[in-house]
Design a protein around this motif. Structure first.
Motif, PDB file in Angstrom:
ATOM      1  N   MET A 160       0.811  -1.209   0.000  1.00  0.00           N
ATOM      2  CA  MET A 160       0.000   0.000   0.000  1.00  0.00           C
ATOM      3  C   MET A 160       0.848   1.264   0.000  1.00  0.00           C
ATOM      4  O   MET A 160       0.328   2.365   0.149  1.00  0.00           O
ATOM      5  N   GLY A 161       2.135   1.093  -0.147  1.00  0.00           N
ATOM      6  CA  GLY A 161       3.004   2.259  -0.296  1.00  0.00           C
ATOM      7  C   GLY A 161       3.422   2.902   1.016  1.00  0.00           C
ATOM      8  O   GLY A 161       3.763   4.084   1.050  1.00  0.00           O
ATOM      9  N   PHE A 162       3.419   2.127   2.094  1.00  0.00           N
ATOM     10  CA  PHE A 162       3.756   2.703   3.402  1.00  0.00           C
ATOM     11  C   PHE A 162       5.244   2.552   3.768  1.00  0.00           C
ATOM     12  O   PHE A 162       5.611   2.759   4.917  1.00  0.00           O
ATOM     13  N   GLN A 163       6.062   2.151   2.775  1.00  0.00           N
ATOM     14  CA  GLN A 163       7.447   1.851   3.114  1.00  0.00           C
ATOM     15  C   GLN A 163       8.149   3.028   3.823  1.00  0.00           C
ATOM     16  O   GLN A 163       8.750   2.863   4.882  1.00  0.00           O
ATOM     17  N   GLU A 164       8.027   4.223   3.224  1.00  0.00           N
ATOM     18  CA  GLU A 164       8.746   5.376   3.814  1.00  0.00           C
ATOM     19  C   GLU A 164       8.199   5.704   5.201  1.00  0.00           C
ATOM     20  O   GLU A 164       8.970   5.981   6.122  1.00  0.00           O
ATOM     21  N   ASP A 165       6.879   5.643   5.338  1.00  0.00           N
ATOM     22  CA  ASP A 165       6.278   5.931   6.652  1.00  0.00           C
ATOM     23  C   ASP A 165       6.785   4.940   7.688  1.00  0.00           C
ATOM     24  O   ASP A 165       7.156   5.309   8.808  1.00  0.00           O
ATOM     25  N   LEU A 166       6.829   3.672   7.278  1.00  0.00           N
ATOM     26  CA  LEU A 166       7.283   2.643   8.224  1.00  0.00           C
ATOM     27  C   LEU A 166       8.717   2.896   8.651  1.00  0.00           C
ATOM     28  O   LEU A 166       9.058   2.811   9.842  1.00  0.00           O
ATOM     29  N   GLU A 167       9.540   3.224   7.654  1.00  0.00           N
ATOM     30  CA  GLU A 167      10.949   3.447   7.984  1.00  0.00           C
ATOM     31  C   GLU A 167      11.098   4.629   8.935  1.00  0.00           C
ATOM     32  O   GLU A 167      11.872   4.580   9.891  1.00  0.00           O
ATOM     33  N   ALA A 168      10.308   5.694   8.673  1.00  0.00           N
ATOM     34  CA  ALA A 168      10.390   6.881   9.542  1.00  0.00           C
ATOM     35  C   ALA A 168       9.925   6.526  10.962  1.00  0.00           C
ATOM     36  O   ALA A 168      10.524   6.980  11.948  1.00  0.00           O
ATOM     37  N   ILE A 169       8.879   5.715  11.059  1.00  0.00           N
ATOM     38  CA  ILE A 169       8.383   5.350  12.405  1.00  0.00           C
ATOM     39  C   ILE A 169       9.427   4.485  13.120  1.00  0.00           C
ATOM     40  O   ILE A 169       9.762   4.717  14.285  1.00  0.00           O
ATOM     41  N   LEU A 181       7.728  -9.021  13.148  1.00  0.00           N
ATOM     42  CA  LEU A 181       7.124  -8.722  11.852  1.00  0.00           C
ATOM     43  C   LEU A 181       6.273  -9.910  11.415  1.00  0.00           C
ATOM     44  O   LEU A 181       6.760 -11.050  11.380  1.00  0.00           O
ATOM     45  N   PHE A 182       5.002  -9.630  11.120  1.00  0.00           N
ATOM     46  CA  PHE A 182       4.118 -10.668  10.593  1.00  0.00           C
ATOM     47  C   PHE A 182       3.872 -10.410   9.124  1.00  0.00           C
ATOM     48  O   PHE A 182       3.598  -9.273   8.718  1.00  0.00           O
ATOM     49  N   SER A 183       3.927 -11.450   8.337  1.00  0.00           N
ATOM     50  CA  SER A 183       3.631 -11.278   6.925  1.00  0.00           C
ATOM     51  C   SER A 183       3.115 -12.608   6.394  1.00  0.00           C
ATOM     52  O   SER A 183       3.542 -13.666   6.844  1.00  0.00           O
ATOM     53  N   ALA A 184       2.176 -12.520   5.444  1.00  0.00           N
ATOM     54  CA  ALA A 184       1.685 -13.780   4.866  1.00  0.00           C
ATOM     55  C   ALA A 184       2.651 -14.246   3.798  1.00  0.00           C
ATOM     56  O   ALA A 184       2.772 -15.437   3.522  1.00  0.00           O
ATOM     57  N   THR A 185       3.353 -13.286   3.197  1.00  0.00           N
ATOM     58  CA  THR A 185       4.299 -13.630   2.133  1.00  0.00           C
ATOM     59  C   THR A 185       5.616 -12.933   2.440  1.00  0.00           C
ATOM     60  O   THR A 185       5.671 -12.066   3.321  1.00  0.00           O
ATOM     61  N   MET A 186       6.653 -13.300   1.713  1.00  0.00           N
ATOM     62  CA  MET A 186       7.962 -12.697   2.005  1.00  0.00           C
ATOM     63  C   MET A 186       8.551 -12.082   0.741  1.00  0.00           C
ATOM     64  O   MET A 186       9.582 -12.526   0.237  1.00  0.00           O
ATOM     65  N   PRO A 187       7.886 -11.035   0.215  1.00  0.00           N
ATOM     66  CA  PRO A 187       8.484 -10.409  -0.955  1.00  0.00           C
ATOM     67  C   PRO A 187       9.781  -9.681  -0.601  1.00  0.00           C
ATOM     68  O   PRO A 187      10.108  -9.527   0.583  1.00  0.00           O
ATOM     69  N   ARG A 188      10.486  -9.227  -1.643  1.00  0.00           N
ATOM     70  CA  ARG A 188      11.805  -8.621  -1.455  1.00  0.00           C
ATOM     71  C   ARG A 188      11.777  -7.457  -0.454  1.00  0.00           C
ATOM     72  O   ARG A 188      12.624  -7.349   0.426  1.00  0.00           O
ATOM     73  N   GLN A 189      10.726  -6.608  -0.601  1.00  0.00           N
ATOM     74  CA  GLN A 189      10.684  -5.409   0.267  1.00  0.00           C
ATOM     75  C   GLN A 189      10.569  -5.781   1.737  1.00  0.00           C
ATOM     76  O   GLN A 189      11.131  -5.123   2.594  1.00  0.00           O
ATOM     77  N   VAL A 190       9.796  -6.848   2.009  1.00  0.00           N
ATOM     78  CA  VAL A 190       9.636  -7.262   3.411  1.00  0.00           C
ATOM     79  C   VAL A 190      10.977  -7.763   3.938  1.00  0.00           C
ATOM     80  O   VAL A 190      11.405  -7.420   5.050  1.00  0.00           O
ATOM     81  N   ALA A 191      11.657  -8.540   3.079  1.00  0.00           N
ATOM     82  CA  ALA A 191      12.971  -9.042   3.496  1.00  0.00           C
ATOM     83  C   ALA A 191      13.905  -7.865   3.765  1.00  0.00           C
ATOM     84  O   ALA A 191      14.716  -7.897   4.707  1.00  0.00           O
ATOM     85  N   ALA A 192      13.772  -6.802   2.952  1.00  0.00           N
ATOM     86  CA  ALA A 192      14.653  -5.634   3.126  1.00  0.00           C
ATOM     87  C   ALA A 192      14.358  -4.935   4.451  1.00  0.00           C
ATOM     88  O   ALA A 192      15.284  -4.536   5.169  1.00  0.00           O
ATOM     89  N   ILE A 193      13.096  -4.799   4.799  1.00  0.00           N
ATOM     90  CA  ILE A 193      12.742  -4.180   6.094  1.00  0.00           C
ATOM     91  C   ILE A 193      13.341  -5.014   7.225  1.00  0.00           C
ATOM     92  O   ILE A 193      13.938  -4.499   8.169  1.00  0.00           O
ATOM     93  N   ALA A 194      13.182  -6.345   7.097  1.00  0.00           N
ATOM     94  CA  ALA A 194      13.703  -7.234   8.137  1.00  0.00           C
ATOM     95  C   ALA A 194      15.219  -7.051   8.269  1.00  0.00           C
ATOM     96  O   ALA A 194      15.764  -7.006   9.373  1.00  0.00           O
ATOM     97  N   LYS A 195      15.866  -6.901   7.115  1.00  0.00           N
ATOM     98  CA  LYS A 195      17.329  -6.800   7.134  1.00  0.00           C
ATOM     99  C   LYS A 195      17.775  -5.461   7.739  1.00  0.00           C
ATOM    100  O   LYS A 195      18.681  -5.412   8.559  1.00  0.00           O
ATOM    101  N   ASN A 196      17.083  -4.392   7.312  1.00  0.00           N
ATOM    102  CA  ASN A 196      17.546  -3.056   7.718  1.00  0.00           C
ATOM    103  C   ASN A 196      17.113  -2.644   9.111  1.00  0.00           C
ATOM    104  O   ASN A 196      17.773  -1.840   9.756  1.00  0.00           O
TER     105      ASN A 196
END
Ligand code: AMP
Length: 602
Positions: A160-169, A181-196
């Protein structure tokens, strides 16, 4: 395993026992002890409807310091509905635990009340990213005491495009806070959030990675594009007790399909982002209370809808991001019940179905669109079943019986049954025996067999019949003075001719829409359709693009037409009325009256 073994407080155990929770779900059994250990970050791959809220909610509530009325846990989730639902669930878990304050903060509603509640002091904040960040930027919340952050449905938040908001929070909470972190799937962006943003998270997978819920079966119907809507109706007719969400890709499709379903006598409504929050709440309420049977929804609008007993999820279109299929299908087959996820695709989309099969590790059951015979049979048996199980209110019915018995005296039971069935089913049988409705795809219609099938099988609910007496696909109606005349901003220069216009409309609408009186001009065209098609066609075509241009359809109607359309229409009428050059009339050149008069039949 029991909840008692998990190390939860007696008050919480009492709270969840009041909710009827007897034993932990698999995700709870894995996540609760892990969070209570308080050792580090966790990534949990789990579907919606698996009991995630209690999996993180119960440990959070257990570990709170109640005397300190400051935020200690922050839960972020994608939508207002989910936010409200998580808050409500956590309050229910804590119903026997005194002095815990859980606050929902979400957009689309005035911020002042939320700010006041924050000022009074809360233990847990459940928020959507946009509103949470807004509050942080206003410096109206102190997150320095946050010990746990939960990112629920992380893949959806990123979708839904909340990546920047999430990072700021995340950058605004203490480094010492543990993140789950809960997710039904593990797309690249989710893996990146987990990593960073997470510290060597432990990965917990409940069920198969990227898998669909276990008790969901997957059905696929391959049809011609123009038959998509017809297929949807047949599938709905085949499952008379269906309670379903129909997913469409865009807001326009969603509204258009719902409009058609309602017009065709189905108990449906739409939910999408073009509706106000109050309108959405009303539709949700109608669906929850089963006043409507089908909710036509976009992916985003359906998030957080806490309905556990859906019989079907129907993918009228496949989602653009195939990962979303897991979310969609996970909305059925919840809380131990079984469900069906239906996919309607055209020939060209079969590759996508293969990719989904691979992704979720399940095979689809490829089925023919139900034939008229099968539908009538299914409806008949559903009615017989309801008749057998109906509860009779003798007080109300008995007084009428002597008169009714007297009227029916001498008529054999078989005849009475046949006649009641005929009353119930006549419209449906008429519809399905109509030559015009041979049915979508390659399905061959089996003729009604009097010995087996009722002569007159049932249409949908009685109430729907009275409201929409003819529940048939509208046959190409004769030209009618009430037809709606429409303007479309495509003409000869766009390569449009009557056939191409028809094809475009059918393709965008996913069904065959009869159009008449087509006038193709250089840059625009006019056509006529049944009035009830006007609104859905405007919706469905407004998302189309031809030759890089957005398509625009408007009614050529005195109340609705824009001035520009009116002018254009007048010009066309004038042209049609006067072949060759329009001569100004003597004396009063160019007056509207002159033009009007010139078109009168003489
Ligand atoms: P959730 O995934 O948290 O949205 O939960 C899905 C549904 O399962 C909700 O209606 C919960 O009330 C219900 N639920 C969660 N945990 C349990 C449990 N241990 N036993 C029975 N029902 C549960």
């Amino acid at each position: 395993m029991t909840f008692n073994e998990l190390g939860l407080s007696p008050e919480l155990l009492e709270g969840i026992s009041r909710l009827g929770f007897e034993s932990p779900t698999p995700v709870q059994a894995q996540v609760i002890p892990r969070l209570l250990d308080n050792k580090g970050d966790v990534v949990a791959l789990a579907q919606t409807g698996t009991g995630k809220t209690a999996a993180f909610g119960l440990p959070i509530l257990t570990m709170l310091t109640r005397d300190e009325r400051s935020p200690q846990a922050l839960v972020l989730c994608p939508t207002r509905e989910l936010c409200v639902q998580i808050t409500r669930d956590m309050q229910a878990f804590a119903s026997c635990t005194k002095g815990i304050s859980i606050l929902a903060v979400y957009g689309g509603t005035p911020i002042d009340g939320q700010l006041r509640a924050l000022k009074r002091g809360v233990h847990v904040i459940v928020g959507t990213p946009g509103r949470m960040l807004d509050i942080m930027r206003r410096k109206r919340v102190d997150l320095s005491g946050i010990e746990r952050v939960i990112l629920d449905e992380a893949d959806e938040m990123l979708n839904m495009g909340f990546q920047e908001d999430l990072e700021a929070i995340l950058a605004g909470v203490p480094d010492s806070a543990h993140t789950l972190l809960f997710s039904a799937t593990m797309p690249r962006q989710v893996a990146a959030i987990a990593k960073n943003y997470m510290d060597h998270p432990e990965e917990i997978t409940v069920g198969q990675r990227n898998a669909g819920a276990e008790n969901v079966s997957h059905e696929c119907y391959v049809v011609h594009q123009r038959d998509r809507y017809l297929a949807l109706k047949r599938i709905c007719d085949y499952y008379p007790d269906m309670y379903a969400i129909v997913f469409c890709r865009t807001r326009q499709d969603t509204q258009g399909i719902a409009d058609w379903l309602i017009r065709d006598g189905y108990s449906a409504d739409a939910i999408h982002g073009d509706l106000s929050q109050a309108q959405r709440d009303r539709v949700m309420q109608k669906f929850r209370t089963r006043s409507i049977q089908m909710l036509v929804a976009t992916d985003v609008a359906a998030r957080g809808l806490d309905v556990n007993d859906l019989t079907h999820v129907i993918n009228f279109n496949l989602p653009d991001d195939l990962n979303s299929y897991t979310h969609r299908s996970g909305r059925t087959g919840r809380a131990g019940k079984s469900g069906v996820s239906v996919v309607i695709v055209n020939m060209r989309e079969r590759g996508k179905v293969k990719r989904i099969q691979k992704m979720i590790g399940t095979t689809f059951n490829f089925r023919n669109v139900p034939s008229g015979y099968q539908i009538c049979e299914a409806q008949l048996f559903s009615l017989v079943d309801r008749m057998r199980n109906v509860e009779i209110d003798h007080r109300q019915i008995d007084p009428y019986l002597p008169a009714i018995n007297a009227t029916l005296e001498g008529m054999p039971k078989e005849e009475i049954v046949k006649r009641f069935m005929a009353l119930e089913f006549s419209n449906l049988l008429k519809y399905y025996s109509d030559e015009h409705h041979r049915g979508p795809g390659t399905q061959t219609e089996r003729p009604a067999e009097p010995a087996k099938a009722p002569k007159t099988p049932t249409p949908r609910k009685q109430a729907e019949q009275t409201e929409h007496s003819v529940q048939t696909e509208r046959p190409a109606p004769p030209q009618s003075p009430r037809d709606a005349r429409m303007f479309i901003n495509l003409g000869r220069l766009d390569g449009i001719n009557p056939k191409k216009l028809g094809d475009l409309i059918n393709r965008e609408c996913g069904r065959k829409v009869p159009i008449r009186k087509v006038d193709i001009m250089r840059r625009y065209s006019f056509f006529e359709i049944a009035p009830e098609d006007a609104e859905p066609i405007m919706h469905m075509l407004s998302k189309a693009r031809v030759g890089g241009r957005d398509v625009r359809v408007e009614p050529v109607d005195d109340q609705l037409k824009s001035k520009r359309t009116k002018r254009t229409e007048r010009r066309v009428k004038a042209k049609a009325g006067k072949p060759g050059k329009r001569k100004p009339s003597k004396g009063k050149p160019g007056k509207a009256k002159t033009r009007k008069n010139s078109r009168k039949p003489r």
